[in-house]
Design a protein around this motif. Structure first.
Motif, mmCIF file in Angstrom:
data_model
loop_
_atom_site.group_PDB
_atom_site.id
_atom_site.type_symbol
_atom_site.label_atom_id
_atom_site.label_comp_id
_atom_site.label_asym_id
_atom_site.label_seq_id
_atom_site.Cartn_x
_atom_site.Cartn_y
_atom_site.Cartn_z
ATOM 1 N N VAL A 23 -27.136 8.484 -0.955
ATOM 2 C CA VAL A 23 -26.530 8.794 -2.182
ATOM 3 C C VAL A 23 -27.225 8.054 -3.279
ATOM 4 C CG1 VAL A 23 -24.779 7.099 -2.084
ATOM 5 C CG2 VAL A 23 -24.242 9.078 -3.226
ATOM 6 N N PHE A 24 -27.624 6.880 -3.198
ATOM 7 C CA PHE A 24 -28.138 6.009 -4.040
ATOM 8 C C PHE A 24 -29.651 6.412 -4.630
ATOM 9 C CE2 PHE A 24 -25.077 3.194 -1.845
ATOM 10 C CZ PHE A 24 -24.181 3.009 -3.139
ATOM 11 N N VAL A 25 -30.216 7.352 -3.938
ATOM 12 C CA VAL A 25 -31.354 7.984 -4.690
ATOM 13 C C VAL A 25 -31.476 9.374 -5.052
ATOM 14 C CG1 VAL A 25 -32.752 6.053 -3.316
ATOM 15 C CG2 VAL A 25 -32.325 8.459 -2.316
ATOM 16 N N ARG A 26 -30.102 9.841 -5.137
ATOM 17 C CA ARG A 26 -29.979 11.170 -5.446
ATOM 18 C C ARG A 26 -30.336 11.213 -6.888
ATOM 19 N NH1 ARG A 26 -24.549 12.205 -2.413
ATOM 20 N NH2 ARG A 26 -25.319 12.758 -0.341
ATOM 21 N N PRO A 27 -30.757 12.361 -7.596
ATOM 22 C CA PRO A 27 -30.712 12.739 -8.953
ATOM 23 C C PRO A 27 -29.484 12.343 -9.385
ATOM 24 C CG PRO A 27 -32.162 14.432 -7.946
ATOM 25 C CD PRO A 27 -31.326 13.471 -6.851
ATOM 26 N N GLY A 28 -29.227 11.764 -10.354
ATOM 27 C CA GLY A 28 -27.742 11.537 -11.006
ATOM 28 C C GLY A 28 -27.587 10.155 -11.003
ATOM 29 N N GLU A 29 -27.714 9.752 -9.538
ATOM 30 C CA GLU A 29 -27.138 8.345 -9.334
ATOM 31 C C GLU A 29 -28.374 7.529 -9.482
ATOM 32 O OE1 GLU A 29 -25.521 4.873 -7.700
ATOM 33 O OE2 GLU A 29 -24.436 6.724 -7.937
ATOM 34 N N ALA A 30 -29.609 7.957 -9.027
ATOM 35 C CA ALA A 30 -30.895 7.241 -9.104
ATOM 36 C C ALA A 30 -31.400 7.072 -10.802
ATOM 37 C CB ALA A 30 -31.970 7.779 -8.566
ATOM 38 N N THR A 31 -30.487 8.069 -11.782
ATOM 39 C CA THR A 31 -30.902 7.837 -13.242
ATOM 40 C C THR A 31 -29.681 7.502 -13.698
ATOM 41 O OG1 THR A 31 -30.303 10.360 -13.113
ATOM 42 C CG2 THR A 31 -32.379 9.614 -12.894
ATOM 43 N N GLU A 32 -29.721 7.411 -15.261
ATOM 44 C CA GLU A 32 -28.706 7.060 -15.935
ATOM 45 C C GLU A 32 -27.862 8.124 -16.752
ATOM 46 O OE1 GLU A 32 -27.842 4.201 -19.964
ATOM 47 O OE2 GLU A 32 -29.453 3.644 -18.382
ATOM 48 N N PHE A 33 -26.580 8.173 -16.373
ATOM 49 C CA PHE A 33 -25.935 9.441 -17.170
ATOM 50 C C PHE A 33 -25.453 8.769 -18.465
ATOM 51 C CE2 PHE A 33 -24.682 11.250 -12.956
ATOM 52 C CZ PHE A 33 -24.975 12.407 -13.253
ATOM 53 N N ASP A 34 -25.366 9.716 -19.575
ATOM 54 C CA ASP A 34 -24.998 9.140 -20.898
ATOM 55 C C ASP A 34 -23.396 8.723 -20.638
ATOM 56 O OD1 ASP A 34 -23.985 9.200 -23.554
ATOM 57 O OD2 ASP A 34 -26.009 9.679 -24.182
ATOM 58 N N TYR A 49 -18.574 11.181 -7.267
ATOM 59 C CA TYR A 49 -17.528 10.046 -6.535
ATOM 60 C C TYR A 49 -18.225 8.922 -6.474
ATOM 61 C CZ TYR A 49 -15.336 7.482 -2.905
ATOM 62 O OH TYR A 49 -14.787 6.333 -2.310
ATOM 63 N N GLN A 50 -19.379 8.709 -6.141
ATOM 64 C CA GLN A 50 -19.973 7.425 -5.905
ATOM 65 C C GLN A 50 -20.267 6.664 -7.371
ATOM 66 O OE1 GLN A 50 -20.837 6.282 -2.591
ATOM 67 N NE2 GLN A 50 -20.651 4.426 -3.578
ATOM 68 N N ILE A 51 -20.455 7.365 -8.381
ATOM 69 C CA ILE A 51 -20.526 6.785 -9.649
ATOM 70 C C ILE A 51 -19.094 6.183 -10.216
ATOM 71 C CG2 ILE A 51 -21.286 7.152 -11.937
ATOM 72 C CD1 ILE A 51 -23.297 9.028 -11.092
ATOM 73 N N VAL A 52 -18.394 7.113 -10.069
ATOM 74 C CA VAL A 52 -16.881 6.472 -10.388
ATOM 75 C C VAL A 52 -16.301 5.493 -9.610
ATOM 76 C CG1 VAL A 52 -14.480 7.495 -10.803
ATOM 77 C CG2 VAL A 52 -16.442 9.048 -11.400
ATOM 78 N N HIS A 53 -16.563 5.860 -8.131
ATOM 79 C CA HIS A 53 -15.938 4.601 -7.433
ATOM 80 C C HIS A 53 -16.526 3.330 -7.540
ATOM 81 C CE1 HIS A 53 -14.858 2.949 -3.468
ATOM 82 N NE2 HIS A 53 -16.271 2.464 -3.617
ATOM 83 N N ASP A 54 -18.029 3.292 -7.750
ATOM 84 C CA ASP A 54 -18.749 2.154 -7.921
ATOM 85 C C ASP A 54 -18.143 1.306 -9.347
ATOM 86 O OD1 ASP A 54 -19.755 2.340 -5.693
ATOM 87 O OD2 ASP A 54 -21.969 2.887 -6.552
#
Length: 469
Positions: A23-34, A49-54
């Motif tokens: 999950v930590f190297v998927r597109p989105g997780e491995a880049t930065e959301f605005d 989920y992972q982004i919000v959870h973290d």
């Protein structure tokens, strides 16, 4: 640096649809959301989920939040029920008739618990929390006062409401939103709560009511409703003014019936028009749900009631909010069935026992003097002894404990006592004796560190101002 996520997707060799991607190297997780602009493209649910959870885990552990009165623990069956009912809207009584019926049962159970004179002639409702419940109770007092004044051909301008200077901020909001003059009775070392002392100085023909707090948020102390009512009886005998009481029982109304059953504070006192409480505090439910009950239907103005169709009949409804969660009402009913009166007594008494254990141990520490013990609601506060030290303060101790994960707030007392800084602990279900012992160990350790200082710690001028009781 802001990374262009669309460019990152173009240059990656990883297929975003392959579910075995870490999950930590998927597109989105491995880049930065605005942070403030909605992304153009969807993400995998696991990635979102992972982004919000973290980010949410940076909040810390809610079980160690000893600042909040709000429930931070429920059992597994309650959590299961919560998930099953998360889609229910409490306002949709026709669509969810079973939930509407359960809401009705809950407030009727509370009316009985609080000794309403006639269980067939009373009315109540759930709310989003005790703040909305207070607003409704206060609004009913204002409408009753307006009706009486109009019937007498008198002005309805300049209503006022009497309360302790140590009320929770909801009452300041209520007076502001509904154009009511708040009349604050000062707190003093001799009168730390509203107890009827010199109440005659504040009551006049424009007084819509008096607020009595069963469990002051600053210290946890109960305001003596019976003594306040006796003073109002005396005032009526001298002036003819008949002033009623709203009991803000946000916390104490779900503790006193079980742990102080002989205390007279509820509808056993004739002057009590309405009582509010918080289901998500010592009602032992996750946020947010509150309750408000009126003595009888006569003291709730009809102008506040709306009527909806329910199972081919009529159901009265009243609320400031419209759509709101139905799940917490079901959780409240679950707790009533699960615990019963004896279960609530056992749970609340255990919290009181933990609170008094903590307060007694803190009282033994050299720097501190207790303001309350936690033997009413399980909440207590202490101060630094006068002249004890000029190298550290309770704000410093709060900061040191936060480093260990504990939220134990320090804040100034209300109004005329704002130069007095308190530190407070709220004990709730979930704070075990073992956790309490760990907290004491950390307090002792941080006090020892602060005592070793040769000079004060650097501190911003606004220390403690961020905390609102």
């Amino acid at each position: 640096m802001t990374i262009n996520t669309s460019k990152a997707r173009q240059t990656t060799n990883v297929d975003p649809t392959i579910s075995v991607n870490p999950v930590f190297v998927r597109p989105g997780e491995a880049t930065e959301f605005d942070k403030f602009v909605m992304p153009e493209q969807p993400s995998l649910p696991e990635t979102a989920y992972q982004i919000v959870h973290d980010e949410a885990i940076l909040d810390g552990n809610s079980r160690l939040n000893l600042a909040t009165f709000v429930s931070t623990w429920m059992d597994d069956e309650a959590k299961k029920l919560y998930a099953e009912a998360a889609d229910k809207n409490m306002i949709d009584k026709d669509e969810y008739p079973a939930t509407a019926a359960i809401e009705d049962r809950c407030w009727r159970m509370l009316a009985d618990l609080w000794h309403v004179p006639d269980t067939s002639d009373t009315i109540g409702t759930s709310t989003i929390g005790s703040s909305e419940a207070c607003m409704l109770g206060g609004l009913a007092l204002k409408r009753l006062w307006q009706q009486k004044r109009k019937a007498e051909g008198k002005s309805t301008e300049k209503p006022n409401l009497i309360m302790s200077a140590a009320v929770q901020v909801v009452w300041e909001k209520f007076c502001n939103y509904w154009d009511i003059e708040p009349r604050y009775v000062p707190v003093t070392p001799e009168h730390m709560v509203l107890d009827g002392f010199e109440l005659e100085k504040y009551v006049d023909a424009n007084t819509i009511g008096v607020v009595a707090i069963l469990g002051q948020t600053f210290t946890g102390a109960y305001e003596p409703v019976e003594a306040i009512a006796a003073k109002l009886d005396e005032i009526q005998a001298n002036t003819g003014l008949d002033v009623k009481i709203h009991v803000d029982g946000a916390s104490g109304a779900m503790v006193a019936p079980f742990c102080q059953p002989d205390l007279k504070w509820d509808f056993q006192i004739d002057r009590v028009n309405s009582i509010s409480t918080s289901g998500h505090k010592y009602g032992l439910v996750y946020p947010g749900v509150g309750w408000v009950i009126w003595r009888n239907t006569a003291v709730l103005p009809e102008s506040m009631i709306f009527h909806v169709s329910y199972l081919g009949g009529d159901m009265p409804t009243l609320a400031l909010n419209f759509s709101r969660p139905g799940a917490q009402v079901l959780l409240q009913y679950y707790q009533f069935l699960r615990l019963g009166r004896e279960g609530y007594r056992a749970v609340q008494q255990n919290s009181i026992d933990v609170a008094t254990y903590l307060s007694s141990e803190i009282a033994k520490m050299g720097p501190f003097e207790l303001v309350s013990k936690g033997d009413t609601i399980p909440v207590f506060a202490w101060v630094l002894k006068d002249g004890y030290t000029d190298t550290w303060s309770l704000y410093d101790l709060a900061d040191r404990l936060r480093m260990k994960g504990w939220l134990v707030p320090a804040y100034p007392m209300a109004d005329d006592m704002s130069d007095v800084v308190l530190q407070r602990i709220v004990v709730k279900v979930g704070l075990s004796r073992d956790l309490a012992s760990a907290l004491l160990s950390d307090i002792k350790g941080e006090v020892a560190f602060l005592e070793s200082l040769q000079s004060p710690l650097p501190r911003e001028a606004s220390s403690g101002s961020h905390f609102h009781h």
